[in-house]
Design an enzyme around this catalytic site. Sequence first.
Site, mmCIF file in Angstrom:
data_model
loop_
_atom_site.group_PDB
_atom_site.id
_atom_site.type_symbol
_atom_site.label_atom_id
_atom_site.label_comp_id
_atom_site.label_asym_id
_atom_site.label_seq_id
_atom_site.Cartn_x
_atom_site.Cartn_y
_atom_site.Cartn_z
ATOM 1 N N GLY A 31 -10.428 -3.071 3.888
ATOM 2 C CA GLY A 31 -11.020 -1.990 4.760
ATOM 3 C C GLY A 31 -10.426 -1.842 5.970
ATOM 4 N N ARG A 32 -9.586 -2.830 6.550
ATOM 5 C CA ARG A 32 -8.909 -2.665 7.842
ATOM 6 C C ARG A 32 -8.223 -1.729 8.051
ATOM 7 N NH1 ARG A 32 -5.917 -8.535 7.789
ATOM 8 N NH2 ARG A 32 -5.435 -7.749 5.779
ATOM 9 N N ARG A 44 1.578 -29.575 -6.572
ATOM 10 C CA ARG A 44 1.270 -30.058 -8.231
ATOM 11 C C ARG A 44 -0.107 -30.602 -8.427
ATOM 12 N NH1 ARG A 44 6.942 -32.769 -7.458
ATOM 13 N NH2 ARG A 44 5.852 -32.818 -5.525
ATOM 14 N N ASP A 80 2.866 14.555 1.875
ATOM 15 C CA ASP A 80 1.645 15.694 2.196
ATOM 16 C C ASP A 80 0.902 15.222 3.543
ATOM 17 O OD1 ASP A 80 0.903 13.767 0.364
ATOM 18 O OD2 ASP A 80 -1.023 14.409 1.037
ATOM 19 N N THR A 101 -7.442 -1.104 1.341
ATOM 20 C CA THR A 101 -8.045 -0.895 -0.185
ATOM 21 C C THR A 101 -8.974 -2.181 -0.432
ATOM 22 O OG1 THR A 101 -6.053 0.458 -0.766
ATOM 23 C CG2 THR A 101 -7.916 -0.258 -2.432
ATOM 24 N N THR A 102 -8.347 -3.242 0.062
ATOM 25 C CA THR A 102 -9.016 -4.655 -0.387
ATOM 26 C C THR A 102 -9.939 -4.919 1.049
ATOM 27 O OG1 THR A 102 -7.167 -5.344 -1.619
ATOM 28 C CG2 THR A 102 -8.475 -6.741 -0.636
ATOM 29 N N GLN A 129 1.702 -6.461 -3.439
ATOM 30 C CA GLN A 129 2.407 -6.530 -2.177
ATOM 31 C C GLN A 129 3.835 -5.992 -2.112
ATOM 32 O OE1 GLN A 129 1.150 -9.674 -3.887
ATOM 33 N NE2 GLN A 129 -0.807 -8.824 -2.937
ATOM 34 N N ASP A 150 0.764 -1.072 -0.060
ATOM 35 C CA ASP A 150 0.023 -0.044 -0.040
ATOM 36 C C ASP A 150 0.939 1.236 -0.040
ATOM 37 O OD1 ASP A 150 -2.266 -1.699 0.129
ATOM 38 O OD2 ASP A 150 -2.140 -1.721 2.411
ATOM 39 N N GLY A 172 -4.636 -4.435 -3.616
ATOM 40 C CA GLY A 172 -5.705 -3.419 -3.889
ATOM 41 C C GLY A 172 -4.915 -1.954 -4.201
ATOM 42 N N HIS A 173 -4.783 -1.787 -5.460
ATOM 43 C CA HIS A 173 -4.185 -0.520 -5.985
ATOM 44 C C HIS A 173 -4.865 0.535 -6.478
ATOM 45 C CE1 HIS A 173 -0.678 -3.882 -7.230
ATOM 46 N NE2 HIS A 173 -0.776 -3.545 -5.843
ATOM 47 N N THR A 174 -4.725 1.722 -5.914
ATOM 48 C CA THR A 174 -5.684 2.781 -6.229
ATOM 49 C C THR A 174 -5.066 3.965 -7.136
ATOM 50 O OG1 THR A 174 -6.224 2.799 -3.606
ATOM 51 C CG2 THR A 174 -7.252 4.583 -4.989
ATOM 52 N N ASN A 198 -5.465 -10.135 -3.493
ATOM 53 C CA ASN A 198 -5.124 -9.762 -2.089
ATOM 54 C C ASN A 198 -4.775 -8.177 -2.376
ATOM 55 O OD1 ASN A 198 -2.926 -10.810 -3.439
ATOM 56 N ND2 ASN A 198 -1.988 -11.507 -1.772
ATOM 57 N N LYS A 236 1.864 2.221 -5.034
ATOM 58 C CA LYS A 236 2.195 1.750 -6.305
ATOM 59 C C LYS A 236 1.254 1.888 -7.571
ATOM 60 C CE LYS A 236 2.486 -2.692 -4.288
ATOM 61 N NZ LYS A 236 2.068 -2.192 -2.915
HETATM 62 P P1 GDP Z 1 -0.795 0.498 -3.595
HETATM 63 O O1 GDP Z 1 -1.360 -1.007 -2.841
HETATM 64 O O2 GDP Z 1 0.912 0.274 -3.231
HETATM 65 O O3 GDP Z 1 -1.178 0.674 -5.005
HETATM 66 O O4 GDP Z 1 -1.492 1.500 -2.377
HETATM 67 P P2 GDP Z 1 -2.958 1.557 -2.174
HETATM 68 O O5 GDP Z 1 -3.923 1.963 -3.066
HETATM 69 O O6 GDP Z 1 -3.433 0.380 -1.342
HETATM 70 O O7 GDP Z 1 -3.074 2.666 -0.973
HETATM 71 C C1 GDP Z 1 -2.437 3.937 -1.354
HETATM 72 C C2 GDP Z 1 -3.348 4.965 -0.882
HETATM 73 O O8 GDP Z 1 -3.010 6.472 -0.860
HETATM 74 C C3 GDP Z 1 -4.453 5.082 -2.025
HETATM 75 O O9 GDP Z 1 -5.611 5.700 -1.178
HETATM 76 C C4 GDP Z 1 -3.623 6.313 -2.765
HETATM 77 O O10 GDP Z 1 -4.761 6.984 -3.658
HETATM 78 C C5 GDP Z 1 -3.150 7.424 -1.891
HETATM 79 N N1 GDP Z 1 -1.895 7.929 -2.222
HETATM 80 C C6 GDP Z 1 -1.006 7.399 -3.207
HETATM 81 N N2 GDP Z 1 -0.035 8.468 -3.246
HETATM 82 C C7 GDP Z 1 -0.485 9.462 -2.330
HETATM 83 C C8 GDP Z 1 0.169 10.711 -2.076
HETATM 84 O O11 GDP Z 1 1.345 11.065 -2.463
HETATM 85 N N3 GDP Z 1 -0.692 11.381 -1.097
HETATM 86 C C9 GDP Z 1 -1.577 11.140 -0.633
HETATM 87 N N4 GDP Z 1 -2.310 11.779 0.351
HETATM 88 N N5 GDP Z 1 -2.241 10.041 -0.802
HETATM 89 C C10 GDP Z 1 -1.633 9.137 -1.855
HETATM 90 P P1 IMO Z 2 -1.032 -4.168 -2.201
HETATM 91 O O1 IMO Z 2 -0.554 -4.690 -3.597
HETATM 92 C C1 IMO Z 2 -0.697 -4.676 2.122
HETATM 93 C C2 IMO Z 2 -0.915 -8.808 3.607
HETATM 94 C C3 IMO Z 2 -1.897 -9.217 4.305
HETATM 95 C C4 IMO Z 2 -1.299 -9.980 5.322
HETATM 96 C C5 IMO Z 2 -0.066 -10.832 4.751
HETATM 97 C C6 IMO Z 2 -0.687 -12.397 4.067
HETATM 98 O O2 IMO Z 2 -2.279 -3.517 -2.368
HETATM 99 O O3 IMO Z 2 0.234 -3.487 -1.654
HETATM 100 P P2 IMO Z 2 -2.352 -13.072 2.188
HETATM 101 O O4 IMO Z 2 -3.900 -12.688 1.827
HETATM 102 O O5 IMO Z 2 -1.612 -12.580 1.022
HETATM 103 O O6 IMO Z 2 -1.975 -14.321 2.293
HETATM 104 O O7 IMO Z 2 -2.134 -12.059 3.384
HETATM 105 O O8 IMO Z 2 -0.095 -10.183 3.476
HETATM 106 N N1 IMO Z 2 -1.189 -8.256 2.289
HETATM 107 C C7 IMO Z 2 -1.110 -7.160 1.950
HETATM 108 N N2 IMO Z 2 -0.839 -6.016 2.629
HETATM 109 N N3 IMO Z 2 -1.032 -4.616 0.731
HETATM 110 C C8 IMO Z 2 -1.125 -5.621 -0.048
HETATM 111 O O9 IMO Z 2 -1.051 -5.582 -1.412
HETATM 112 C C9 IMO Z 2 -1.073 -6.944 0.572
HETATM 113 N N4 IMO Z 2 -1.232 -8.166 0.241
HETATM 114 C C10 IMO Z 2 -1.160 -8.950 0.974
HETATM 115 O O10 IMO Z 2 -2.396 -8.149 4.902
HETATM 116 O O11 IMO Z 2 -0.690 -9.529 6.471
HETATM 117 MG MG MG Z 3 -2.872 -1.722 -1.687
#
Ligand code: GDP
Ligand code: IMO
Ligand code: MG
Length: 424
Positions: A301-302, A142, A332, A298-299, A223, A13, A40-42, A38, A16
Site C-alpha cells: 500500500g506504499r 544451506r 491512458d 499492491t502488496t 518483480q 508493478d 502483488g499482481h492485479t 513480495n 504483469k
Molecule cells: P504487476 O505487479 O506487474 O502485476 O502490477 P500491479 O498489479 O502491482 O500494478 C499494476 C496496476 O496497474 C494494477 O492496479 C493494474 O490493475 C493496473 N493496470 C494494469 N494495466 C493498466 C492499464 O493499461 N491502464 C491502467 N489505468 N491501469 C492498468
Molecule cells: P511485483 O511482482 C515492486 C521491491 C521492494 C524493495 C525491494 C526489495 O508486484 O512487480 P524484498 O521484499 O523483495 O526484499 O524488497 O524490491 N519489490 C517490489 N517492487 N513490485 C514487486 O513485485 C516487488 N517485489 C519486491 O519494494 O524495493
Molecule cells: Mg505488483
Amino acid sequence: MPANIVVGTQWGDEGKGKIIDIISSRADVVVRSQGGNNAGHTVVNNGEVYKLHLIPSGILYKDTLCLIGAGVVLDPKDFIGELDSLESRGISTVNLKIDPRAHVVMPWHITLDGLSETFRGGKDIGTTKRGIGPTYMDKYERCGIRMYDLVHPDVLAEKIQSTGKLKNKIITEVYNGEAYDLDKVTAEYIEYGKRLAPYVDDVSVLTFDAEKAGKTIMFEGAQATLLDIDFGTYPYVTSSHPLSAGVCVGTGVGPKVITNIIGVAKAYTTRVGKGPFPTELDDEIGKKIRETGGEFGTTTGRPRRTGWFDAVIVRHSVRVNGLDSLAINKLDTLANLDTLKICVAYKKPDGTVTENFPPVLEELDGCTPVYEEFEGFTEDISKCTSFDELPENCKKYITRLEELVGCHVSMVGIGPDRSQILER
Ligand code: GDP
Ligand code: IMO
Ligand code: MG
C-alpha cells in the site's frame, strides 16, 4: 510447443498480472519460478479485482494447471490466506501444485527482515518486510526449510529445532529481539503442512511432461529486471533472479523449451522502495501521475515513486532478458499532460553521454537524464479498440519508444481491465 515468459522490465508493478491473465486464456499451464509474496499482481475482469501474491495468475481459469516452482519462497500462512480468499470467491485451487524443493518463509525470516532494515538506518532497502531476503539467505547458506520438510512433521520438527535455535540466538543476541518458542512454531507449521500436503508435487516433471504433451506454457515473472540481484540497482534489489533466464533454474526446465519472451513496462516509470531512480518526478506532474494511475503498492500500500519513461533501463531489459516483444501498459494514465518526456540517454558527470545502464550505482551516481519531448494528448483512450484508433500523439509516442528501446511493442494497455489491451 509455445512456452512464453512474461517479465517485468522496470522496477515492478508494470501490470504483469494483467498481461499474464490475458495470455493465460490461451495457456494450459502457468508457472511461477521465483520471488514470493513480495509480489502483488492485479487482475481485473468485468470490475472484479483479484490481487495475487503467490498463486499464479492463471488460477482464474478453471482448467489451467498452476505451478509454483523450486525457485519460489513460500510463506505458508499467507499462502493459505490467499487460497481461502480465492476459494471464498468461487475460484477452485485444485489445479495448483508446489515444488517440494521450494523454500519456506519462517516467522524468524520476517522478523529478521524487519530488524536488519532497522539496523541499516537511513540506508535501508525499503523491502516489503515479507522475509524474502532472509529466506533466500538460508537457502544459499544451506540451512533452509523446504516444502518437503513442511509436509513431513518429523523432518519439520527436527529442522525447526536446529535452525530455530540459531535464529533465536541471532534475534536475541545481535538484535536484542524476542526469541521464538520453537515448540509453538512447530505445532503451528505442522498444521500448515497438513493443509498444503495435497498441493506438493514435482513441478520440474509436471512442466517437462506438459511440454512433451504439446501444451502451451506461460512462465509468470514476479518483480522485475531492475530488481534482479545481479542486473538490477544492487543493493536496492530483491534477492532472486526475475530475469527470463531465472525461469529455467527456478522451474527446472532447459532453456530450449522457451519460445517467446515478453517484457512488460509502463508508459512511464514507477518504483516502490528505496534506491536510484534517474527520471523520478518529485513535483506536481509526478503527483498527478501517481493519483491518475492509482500508484500505490499492491502488496504494502506504499505510494509508488513516479517518473518519465526511461528508455535506458528498458533497453537494458531488452538485452538482459532477450525480449521478443514488449507490452506497454497504462498509456491512458498519461492523458492531459501538456508535454511527455522519454529519457533517451544519461549524461555522466564528465559530460559524456551513455545509452547503456551503468553496471554499478557508483557509476550511475551523478548521471542526469537526457530527454526527448513529445506533445501530450487529451482524449480518453480507454475505450479504443485498435492501435490505429489512438490519437496521433499516442501513436508517435509508442512508435518512438519502440525505436529507442530496440524492441517491437506488441500490446498497449489502455485501462486495468482484461479487455483494455490493444494488440498490434
Ligand atoms: P504487476 O505487479 O506487474 O502485476 O502490477 P500491479 O498489479 O502491482 O500494478 C499494476 C496496476 O496497474 C494494477 O492496479 C493494474 O490493475 C493496473 N493496470 C494494469 N494495466 C493498466 C492499464 O493499461 N491502464 C491502467 N489505468 N491501469 C492498468
Ligand atoms: P511485483 O511482482 C515492486 C521491491 C521492494 C524493495 C525491494 C526489495 O508486484 O512487480 P524484498 O521484499 O523483495 O526484499 O524488497 O524490491 N519489490 C517490489 N517492487 N513490485 C514487486 O513485485 C516487488 N517485489 C519486491 O519494494 O524495493
Ligand atoms: Mg505488483
